[in-house]
Design an enzyme around this catalytic site. Sequence first.
Site, PDB file in Angstrom:
ATOM      1  N   CYS A 102     -41.425 -18.753  63.550  1.00  0.00           N
ATOM      2  CA  CYS A 102     -41.492 -19.574  62.343  1.00  0.00           C
ATOM      3  C   CYS A 102     -42.673 -20.535  62.453  1.00  0.00           C
ATOM      4  O   CYS A 102     -42.783 -21.272  63.437  1.00  0.00           O
ATOM      5  CB  CYS A 102     -40.186 -20.364  62.203  1.00  0.00           C
ATOM      6  SG  CYS A 102     -40.258 -21.588  60.889  1.00  0.00           S
ATOM      7  N   SER A 153     -30.321 -14.505  27.106  1.00  0.00           N
ATOM      8  CA  SER A 153     -31.662 -13.962  27.334  1.00  0.00           C
ATOM      9  C   SER A 153     -31.528 -12.439  27.421  1.00  0.00           C
ATOM     10  O   SER A 153     -30.452 -11.896  27.171  1.00  0.00           O
ATOM     11  CB  SER A 153     -32.316 -14.588  28.560  1.00  0.00           C
ATOM     12  OG  SER A 153     -31.456 -14.522  29.634  1.00  0.00           O
ATOM     13  N   GLU A 199     -37.322 -16.856  16.536  1.00  0.00           N
ATOM     14  CA  GLU A 199     -38.385 -17.334  17.407  1.00  0.00           C
ATOM     15  C   GLU A 199     -39.379 -18.181  16.622  1.00  0.00           C
ATOM     16  O   GLU A 199     -39.835 -17.776  15.550  1.00  0.00           O
ATOM     17  CB  GLU A 199     -39.094 -16.104  17.995  1.00  0.00           C
ATOM     18  CG  GLU A 199     -39.845 -16.366  19.257  1.00  0.00           C
ATOM     19  CD  GLU A 199     -38.954 -16.341  20.511  1.00  0.00           C
ATOM     20  OE1 GLU A 199     -37.703 -16.282  20.380  1.00  0.00           O
ATOM     21  OE2 GLU A 199     -39.515 -16.407  21.613  1.00  0.00           O
ATOM     22  N   CYS A 204     -36.593 -17.070  59.763  1.00  0.00           N
ATOM     23  CA  CYS A 204     -36.583 -18.037  60.853  1.00  0.00           C
ATOM     24  C   CYS A 204     -35.144 -18.187  61.336  1.00  0.00           C
ATOM     25  O   CYS A 204     -34.212 -18.303  60.533  1.00  0.00           O
ATOM     26  CB  CYS A 204     -37.090 -19.372  60.321  1.00  0.00           C
ATOM     27  SG  CYS A 204     -36.667 -20.760  61.349  1.00  0.00           S
ATOM     28  N   CYS A 209     -41.117 -24.307  62.737  1.00  0.00           N
ATOM     29  CA  CYS A 209     -40.331 -24.846  63.852  1.00  0.00           C
ATOM     30  C   CYS A 209     -40.517 -24.045  65.130  1.00  0.00           C
ATOM     31  O   CYS A 209     -39.988 -24.424  66.172  1.00  0.00           O
ATOM     32  CB  CYS A 209     -38.842 -24.931  63.489  1.00  0.00           C
ATOM     33  SG  CYS A 209     -38.026 -23.332  63.413  1.00  0.00           S
ATOM     34  N   LYS A 269     -40.971  -4.394  28.230  1.00  0.00           N
ATOM     35  CA  LYS A 269     -42.206  -5.186  28.270  1.00  0.00           C
ATOM     36  C   LYS A 269     -43.442  -4.297  28.233  1.00  0.00           C
ATOM     37  O   LYS A 269     -43.413  -3.154  28.682  1.00  0.00           O
ATOM     38  CB  LYS A 269     -42.225  -6.017  29.556  1.00  0.00           C
ATOM     39  CG  LYS A 269     -41.125  -7.069  29.640  1.00  0.00           C
ATOM     40  CD  LYS A 269     -41.299  -8.111  28.580  1.00  0.00           C
ATOM     41  CE  LYS A 269     -40.602  -9.407  28.882  1.00  0.00           C
ATOM     42  NZ  LYS A 269     -41.100 -10.168  29.990  1.00  0.00           N
ATOM     43  N   LYS A 326     -41.049  -8.138  20.568  1.00  0.00           N
ATOM     44  CA  LYS A 326     -40.536  -9.319  21.265  1.00  0.00           C
ATOM     45  C   LYS A 326     -41.597 -10.401  21.098  1.00  0.00           C
ATOM     46  O   LYS A 326     -42.698 -10.293  21.637  1.00  0.00           O
ATOM     47  CB  LYS A 326     -40.305  -9.007  22.741  1.00  0.00           C
ATOM     48  CG  LYS A 326     -39.732 -10.180  23.500  1.00  0.00           C
ATOM     49  CD  LYS A 326     -39.228  -9.746  24.864  1.00  0.00           C
ATOM     50  CE  LYS A 326     -38.418 -10.831  25.550  1.00  0.00           C
ATOM     51  NZ  LYS A 326     -39.161 -12.025  25.866  1.00  0.00           N
TER      52      LYS A 326
HETATM   53  S1  IVH Z   1     -32.783 -11.074  20.886  1.00  0.00           S
HETATM   54  C1  IVH Z   1     -29.143 -11.327  22.667  1.00  0.00           C
HETATM   55  N1  IVH Z   1     -35.027 -10.412  19.717  1.00  0.00           N
HETATM   56  O1  IVH Z   1     -36.758 -13.354  24.083  1.00  0.00           O
HETATM   57  C2  IVH Z   1     -30.208 -11.749  22.090  1.00  0.00           C
HETATM   58  N2  IVH Z   1     -35.079 -12.084  21.387  1.00  0.00           N
HETATM   59  O2  IVH Z   1     -36.035 -12.877  26.848  1.00  0.00           O
HETATM   60  C3  IVH Z   1     -31.338 -12.428  22.705  1.00  0.00           C
HETATM   61  N3  IVH Z   1     -37.269 -13.055  21.806  1.00  0.00           N
HETATM   62  O3  IVH Z   1     -34.504 -15.996  24.353  1.00  0.00           O
HETATM   63  C4  IVH Z   1     -32.443 -12.530  21.820  1.00  0.00           C
HETATM   64  N4  IVH Z   1     -38.356 -11.867  20.310  1.00  0.00           N
HETATM   65  O4  IVH Z   1     -36.433 -16.241  22.712  1.00  0.00           O
HETATM   66  C5  IVH Z   1     -34.437 -11.193  20.629  1.00  0.00           C
HETATM   67  N5  IVH Z   1     -36.951  -9.782  18.615  1.00  0.00           N
HETATM   68  C6  IVH Z   1     -36.355 -10.544  19.502  1.00  0.00           C
HETATM   69  C7  IVH Z   1     -37.068 -11.486  20.265  1.00  0.00           C
HETATM   70  C8  IVH Z   1     -36.379 -12.240  21.210  1.00  0.00           C
HETATM   71  C9  IVH Z   1     -38.453 -12.815  21.234  1.00  0.00           C
HETATM   72  C10 IVH Z   1     -37.038 -14.015  22.881  1.00  0.00           C
HETATM   73  C11 IVH Z   1     -35.888 -14.962  22.675  1.00  0.00           C
HETATM   74  C12 IVH Z   1     -35.007 -14.785  23.878  1.00  0.00           C
HETATM   75  C13 IVH Z   1     -35.941 -14.179  24.856  1.00  0.00           C
HETATM   76  C14 IVH Z   1     -35.192 -13.377  25.882  1.00  0.00           C
END
Ligand code: IVH
Length: 708
Positions: A433, A96, A188, A451, A436, A328, A132
């Site tokens: 708490c 990820s 994707e 707690c 409890c 993001k 992304k």
């Molecule tokens: S690169 C190391 N490129 O985002 C590489 N991921 O938050 C990991 N995703 O599981 C993925 N667009 O499902 C990559 N242009 C993009 C992407 C992408 C969407 C998703 C993908 C990954 C997730 C991670």
Amino acid sequence: MKAGGPDGIPVEELDEAQARDELARLASAIDEADRAYHTEDAPRISDAAYDALKARNAAIEARFPDLKRPDSPSKRIGGVVAEGFAKVAHARRMLSLANAFEAGEVAEFVAGIRRFLGLPAEAALAFTAEPKIDGLSLSLRYEAGRLVQAATRGDGAVGENVTANARTISDIPDRIENAPTLLEVRGEVYMHHDDFAALNARQAERGGRTFANPRNAAAGSLRQLDSAITRSRPLRFFAYGWGALSEPLAATQMVAVERLAGFGFPTNPLMQRCESLEAMLACWAAIEQRRATLGYDIDGVVYKLDDLALQERLGMRSTTPRWALAHKFPAETAWTRLEAIDIQVGRTGALSPVARLGPVTVGGVVVANATLHNEDYIAGRDSRGAPIRDGKDIRAGDWVKIYRAGDVIPKVADVDLGRRPSGAEPYAFPEACPECGSPAIREPGDSVRRCTGGLICPAQAVERLKHFVSRAAFDIEGLGAKQVEAFWHDGWITEPADIFTLQSRYGSGLQQLKNREGWGEKSAANLFAAIEERRRIPLQRLIFALGIRHVGEAAAGLLARQYGTWDAFEAAMTRAEPGSAEWEELLGINGVGEVMATSLTAAFANDAERALIDRLIAQLDVEPAVQAAGDSPVAGKTVVFTGTLEKMTRAEAKARAEALGARVAGSVSAKTDLLVAGPGAGSKAKKAAELGIETIDEDGWLELVGGG
Ligand code: IVH
């Protein structure tokens, strides 16, 4: 309730045709409830009504096993199909991405890469930037140019085999030419907005399920047991990466993706190469501007270091690569009324305030709860006492602005003081708490009030049990959070060890368990079988399941690999105290710091905790950890670096050694297998010589591990 409902025709009186109809009705009712609860965050029926539906479904299936549907709700855990697809181990993990929300974090990402590689600030470093895609990732394995397997990401190591479904997606070629003999293409799966709207309209017309957003529609469509259904769904695919390969695709990310396009995969047309931080941020802004008119959902921009040799040197952290970052877009927001503030007590005793909200749609999902983090957050200050939201506090009755960033829990971003009801009181955070009554204490420097009831606090006990049976821990089929809570309420299970004595205490003739609401002969027998199966448990899962503060899944994996067996782990945790060799070894693990080490040793030093652990272990057969795999010459060895390294930074050396399966320690001891000594090596080299430990220089190391 009308006939055929949970109170309708008794299960014993159903004939076969009625049973079939009833199973179909229950499957769709449970499906709808699951969707409302898990996907839309908006439960439509009470927990008791939900349990009654599941119990009736199980009872009918027990009486008519042949009528069990392929999409039976008894096969589902939460919103996810648990069975049905074969599991596939990914040849290379599916990773990820680390997230950033601000430009400063992107600058730090670039600076961190320079530091790791030991590059000066002025050295040129190029990155790719691309949208992304908000869909679900898929790995496509081609052998000799033919698609042989498609797998979902799953937990990154093991996914689900969805080959038949992937073959129905027209963006995914069945055959490719002039490609490496082995090529795993990653990308994707997603759905266009207009296709999504048309699908939902079609579904509504037929009385079928509709989807909350395109991502859910894509996921639900790909994960169909019947690939004819997937074929009828308008899924698309963008390729953006790769997994296992028989030969490199290119020297850079950009060219590698161009090659994927050359094989016939759709790749994103907005992908660009950026030669500076400023160019990356400009690209992010340009993609964000086009976001609304793209026709599909994206939630940010992904930056990847362009040079693949440098990517290789950077390697990865436990689940994310060091060479990529998801930047993001700002989250979507909505205003709603905060009805009340509730306190939840977690497994480590943390008192977490939760905002109960007037339901509101944020980013396509109905939200009714939001986290309020801790008492400072409610009061309008951060952990250092500085004002947040201009110092505005949050009170019951306030109008609040809610946001969701990615998949994370909704949060409160702002308060509208102009709409505050007169008479609204500042929130008084409880000092005892609520579960409890024990004092709830805030340690200096901690933002969280906890707690102090420990094992006597019912909330902590239940949460610990829920954690214990959770998916990454013991994951006992048929014993989820709900069931464990019910058993706990009736005093059948008060601590983890009780799970393993359940059958001897309540299973005689299955009578007692069978008499419980929701359990029949078959489900009771299945539960006992599932518990028996889990008596043998991998060390890593066990360590995670103990629920020790700061010890997450990744840390449990590191500890398991370091110590190998339960006995070695337990002995080390018992003996480790600051200054001891065991303490040094613990801190020598990359990923274990003082805070985690203290938490671990405190758990083993606490008599009540220790007794609980001992009672559990007496029930189990713990599987030793598989030592880091691989045929590398340093796999399983303990390596120490000392002196100056000239061809790589210390961080890089350590990361590379670990990627090859070595353990990297900070000091030399009898357990050290290899010392890598650069110029200026002092006491460590001397000690290694005294102990007769093999010592090599940096070039020797690079030769050994095949770098340089
Ligand atoms: S690169 C190391 N490129 O985002 C590489 N991921 O938050 C990991 N995703 O599981 C993925 N667009 O499902 C990559 N242009 C993009 C992407 C992408 C969407 C998703 C993908 C990954 C997730 C991670």
